[in-house]
Design a protein around this motif. Sequence first.
Motif, PDB file in Angstrom:
ATOM      1  N   PRO A 288      69.952  25.812  71.441  1.00  0.00           N
ATOM      2  CA  PRO A 288      70.224  24.389  71.169  1.00  0.00           C
ATOM      3  C   PRO A 288      69.553  23.477  72.193  1.00  0.00           C
ATOM      4  N   ALA A 289      69.058  22.352  71.709  1.00  0.00           N
ATOM      5  CA  ALA A 289      68.362  21.409  72.594  1.00  0.00           C
ATOM      6  C   ALA A 289      69.278  20.852  73.674  1.00  0.00           C
ATOM      7  N   SER A 290      70.591  20.940  73.458  1.00  0.00           N
ATOM      8  CA  SER A 290      71.542  20.433  74.450  1.00  0.00           C
ATOM      9  C   SER A 290      71.415  21.157  75.786  1.00  0.00           C
ATOM     10  N   VAL A 291      70.888  22.378  75.772  1.00  0.00           N
ATOM     11  CA  VAL A 291      70.673  23.122  77.017  1.00  0.00           C
ATOM     12  C   VAL A 291      69.722  22.352  77.925  1.00  0.00           C
ATOM     13  N   VAL A 292      68.668  21.825  77.341  1.00  0.00           N
ATOM     14  CA  VAL A 292      67.673  21.057  78.099  1.00  0.00           C
ATOM     15  C   VAL A 292      68.208  19.678  78.459  1.00  0.00           C
ATOM     16  N   ARG A 293      68.849  19.034  77.494  1.00  0.00           N
ATOM     17  CA  ARG A 293      69.338  17.668  77.725  1.00  0.00           C
ATOM     18  C   ARG A 293      70.389  17.629  78.821  1.00  0.00           C
ATOM     19  N   ALA A 294      71.282  18.616  78.822  1.00  0.00           N
ATOM     20  CA  ALA A 294      72.339  18.636  79.834  1.00  0.00           C
ATOM     21  C   ALA A 294      71.768  18.801  81.237  1.00  0.00           C
TER      22      ALA A 294
END
Length: 414
Positions: free
Chosen positions: A135-141
């Motif tokens: 999930p892109a949230s891994v990078v965003r977080a």
Amino acid sequence: MARSPLTLAAAVTAAVPGARIAGARPLSAGGDERYDSAVATLGDGREVVIRVPVDEEAEHELASQVVALRALTPGVRGLLGIDAPEFLGQTSIDGVRAVVTTMLPGYQIDAGEIPPGEGAARSIGRALAAIHSLPASVVRAAGLQEHGAAEARADAAHVLDRAAASGHVPVRLTVRWREAIDDDRLWSFEPTIVLGGVGASAFLFGDDERGAPVVTGVYDWHGLAVEDPAIDLRWLSAAQTAEDDVIDAYADAAHRAPDPALRVRARLHAEMEFARWLLHGADSRRDDVVSDAAGLLETLADDIRDYGLLDELPRDGEVDVNEAIALIGRVPERAEQPHTPTAMETDAYSPEDLSFAEGSSWNEDADDDADDAEHRRQQEFQQTEPVELSGFEHGVLADDAEHDSDDRDDAGRA
């Protein structure tokens, strides 16, 4: 002068509280001349890696590696199916950051030595697909970079403009790259989490039960971002015998719609690395790098003389058979619809009571005749004679006028 493994191992005790060093040796797999690195064996038998960058660029890369490894939580690692190093601690040696991570077992295979077929090639494709499916949230977080298709296209155009202005890019390459950048078919991809364009050396292998090499881990995560997935496949230009199997396995394992331009963009990224190398030399004022890049660009221009970059793209509206099959395979099966009771299913009637007795059936011929007769009757009913509206409209208008007059008289008497 490079630091010795014993010197580096001694620094592990400062980076990892409670660590007790039992031995040290040079790092082989995963080694890089831009780092002083070593493997330290701890008292409990575990092995850890310590790296110290030797230049500013490597120091920035190591800092990015630390951020990326911290973003790989246990839950995220569980989705990968392969190993990634764990950040254990850091310290300073002569004012330079030293980072300690867990040691990943395995061996490396040079890009040109990766055999085709099941084994290393297809294992790499599946490993990349798993990473790109995070999930892109891994990078965003973690606050890491995120670029969409439009930004990737603009970046490629900017690199081309700068490189072409230097006068070191052959016209054939300038035209070739400009056509690719201007082609909308290349730039409709779905961005994914990427490793940032790592090479074959980032993958570590072990042997499966058949003795075939399979990916067991990836140690290079410093380029973790949301970006064009093709960037992680650009190194395949150096693994031509394995290229088809890597991409096929990747496409089979990816949880996205097929990307018909993936291979073309990967090739474009690979070719434009020479332009980026040229700009690196110009920005760092290194004439030797500029000269080297110019020679590589000339060689590339000769090599691609008979190879059209866009030849593999399907025409507008054309879908490859394999892509169509892949799309069908991604359509979820229709869930069984729950039975909705009807008004006839009450305690007053039983569906079995309304069924025909055994051996009885509809008289199909008589039923068809009845349907035909009913159809003709409805047609005759619908066929009417034209109505003359002029007299009708005149009468209606007259009646309306009379009613309006009566209403005014009633209002006056009131």
